[in-house]
Design a protein around this motif. Structure first.
Motif, PDB file in Angstrom:
ATOM      1  N   GLU A  18      -1.185  -8.443   0.872  1.00  0.00           N
ATOM      2  CA  GLU A  18       0.212  -8.144   1.149  1.00  0.00           C
ATOM      3  C   GLU A  18       0.852  -9.357   1.785  1.00  0.00           C
ATOM      4  O   GLU A  18       0.190 -10.156   2.435  1.00  0.00           O
ATOM      5  CB  GLU A  18       0.341  -6.942   2.088  1.00  0.00           C
ATOM      6  N   GLY A  36       8.378  -0.111  -4.240  1.00  0.00           N
ATOM      7  CA  GLY A  36       7.372  -0.264  -5.278  1.00  0.00           C
ATOM      8  C   GLY A  36       7.858  -0.838  -6.596  1.00  0.00           C
ATOM      9  O   GLY A  36       7.172  -0.717  -7.607  1.00  0.00           O
ATOM     10  N   GLN A  64      -1.391  -6.250  -6.351  1.00  0.00           N
ATOM     11  CA  GLN A  64      -2.335  -5.187  -6.691  1.00  0.00           C
ATOM     12  C   GLN A  64      -2.801  -5.311  -8.131  1.00  0.00           C
ATOM     13  O   GLN A  64      -2.094  -5.872  -8.967  1.00  0.00           O
ATOM     14  CB  GLN A  64      -1.694  -3.819  -6.452  1.00  0.00           C
ATOM     15  N   ARG A  73       7.253  -4.717  -4.865  1.00  0.00           N
ATOM     16  CA  ARG A  73       7.934  -4.712  -3.570  1.00  0.00           C
ATOM     17  C   ARG A  73       7.360  -3.602  -2.704  1.00  0.00           C
ATOM     18  O   ARG A  73       7.114  -2.507  -3.183  1.00  0.00           O
ATOM     19  CB  ARG A  73       9.429  -4.514  -3.769  1.00  0.00           C
ATOM     20  N   LYS A  74       7.153  -3.906  -1.435  1.00  0.00           N
ATOM     21  CA  LYS A  74       6.626  -2.900  -0.508  1.00  0.00           C
ATOM     22  C   LYS A  74       7.645  -1.779  -0.283  1.00  0.00           C
ATOM     23  O   LYS A  74       7.269  -0.633  -0.126  1.00  0.00           O
ATOM     24  CB  LYS A  74       6.272  -3.553   0.829  1.00  0.00           C
ATOM     25  N   ASP A  75       8.910  -2.125  -0.268  1.00  0.00           N
ATOM     26  CA  ASP A  75       9.950  -1.113  -0.056  1.00  0.00           C
ATOM     27  C   ASP A  75      10.445  -0.591  -1.401  1.00  0.00           C
ATOM     28  O   ASP A  75      11.352  -1.121  -1.994  1.00  0.00           O
ATOM     29  CB  ASP A  75      11.108  -1.686   0.761  1.00  0.00           C
ATOM     30  N   ARG A  89       7.102  -8.990   2.203  1.00  0.00           N
ATOM     31  CA  ARG A  89       7.874  -8.052   1.375  1.00  0.00           C
ATOM     32  C   ARG A  89       7.122  -7.504   0.178  1.00  0.00           C
ATOM     33  O   ARG A  89       7.613  -6.600  -0.497  1.00  0.00           O
ATOM     34  CB  ARG A  89       9.139  -8.760   0.852  1.00  0.00           C
ATOM     35  N   LEU A  90       5.954  -8.069  -0.116  1.00  0.00           N
ATOM     36  CA  LEU A  90       5.289  -7.772  -1.382  1.00  0.00           C
ATOM     37  C   LEU A  90       3.870  -7.268  -1.203  1.00  0.00           C
ATOM     38  O   LEU A  90       3.213  -7.545  -0.210  1.00  0.00           O
ATOM     39  CB  LEU A  90       5.245  -9.042  -2.237  1.00  0.00           C
ATOM     40  N   ARG A  91       3.409  -6.579  -2.237  1.00  0.00           N
ATOM     41  CA  ARG A  91       2.017  -6.166  -2.344  1.00  0.00           C
ATOM     42  C   ARG A  91       1.487  -6.729  -3.663  1.00  0.00           C
ATOM     43  O   ARG A  91       2.144  -6.631  -4.690  1.00  0.00           O
ATOM     44  CB  ARG A  91       1.918  -4.633  -2.325  1.00  0.00           C
TER      45      ARG A  91
END
Length: 186
Positions: free
Chosen positions: A7, A74, A14, A70-72, A10-12
């Motif tokens: 992470e 997805g 995966q 995006r973490k906020d 702001r991002l994940r």
């Protein structure tokens, strides 16, 4: 830390999943101009997912593409990855007689057009670079691009890479090579 737990602010980062087919198809079309229908994207997605498992089973580096979300919320932003890359160091350093290629650990990134100019490529690539240096203990990493890809060149510089121009116009795959050494390898 595992690569599937990366992470940034702001991002994940995966692994791609089976239900990402439409995301992959649109990504390949929008970023690479591959308007090819679902079959090639399905083949690529299956190969990518299989590579996660098979490379792990062999104890090899996780060479593959990974989704950037995006973490906020997805939202699927693009892809970042670790790729085997052949680099003509002799040509890049001005030695016309040295045409040998060196295998290197390469970084890849691609951002969907509607998410560009928000520093997502730099943020995702920096997270992956930190993983390469801190977790895999890679000595160095490279990234390649075409001369006219100004955005990728800027991303390389923001990552702290030293850029080399390839004088050989026939090697489109590495007209510009960014290089960075692991600070721990000094």
């Amino acid at each position: 830390m595992k690569i599937d737990q990366l992470e940034s602010e702001r991002l994940r980062i995966q692994p791609f999943k089976e239900d990402d087919l439409e995301r992959c198809r649109r990504f390949r079309r929008d970023v690479f101009g591959l308007d090819e229908g679902p079959a090639p994207a399905q083949s690529w997605l299956r190969w990518t997912i299989d590579s996660y498992r098979e490379l792990a089973n062999l104890g090899q580096p996780p060479y593959a593409d990974y989704a950037i979300v995006r973490k906020d919320g997805g939202e699927f932003v693009g892809s970042v990855g670790i790729v085997p890359t052949l680099v003509p160091w002799g040509a890049l350093k001005g030695d016309a007689q040295d045409n040998l290629l060196s295998p290197e650990i390469g970084l890849f990134w691609g951002i969907r057009p509607e998410f560009r100019r928000r520093r997502y490529a730099t943020e995702a690539a920096a997270a992956l670079l930190a993983y390469l240096f801190l977790e895999l203990h890679a000595r160095q990493a490279v990234a390649t691009t075409a001369r006219d890809n100004i955005a990728s060149r800027r991303t390389m510089k923001k990552l702290g890479m030293r850029l080399f121009e390839n004088p050989n116009p026939e090697q489109v795959w590495c007209q510009v090579v960014g290089f960075i050494a692991n600070p721990q390898a000094q």
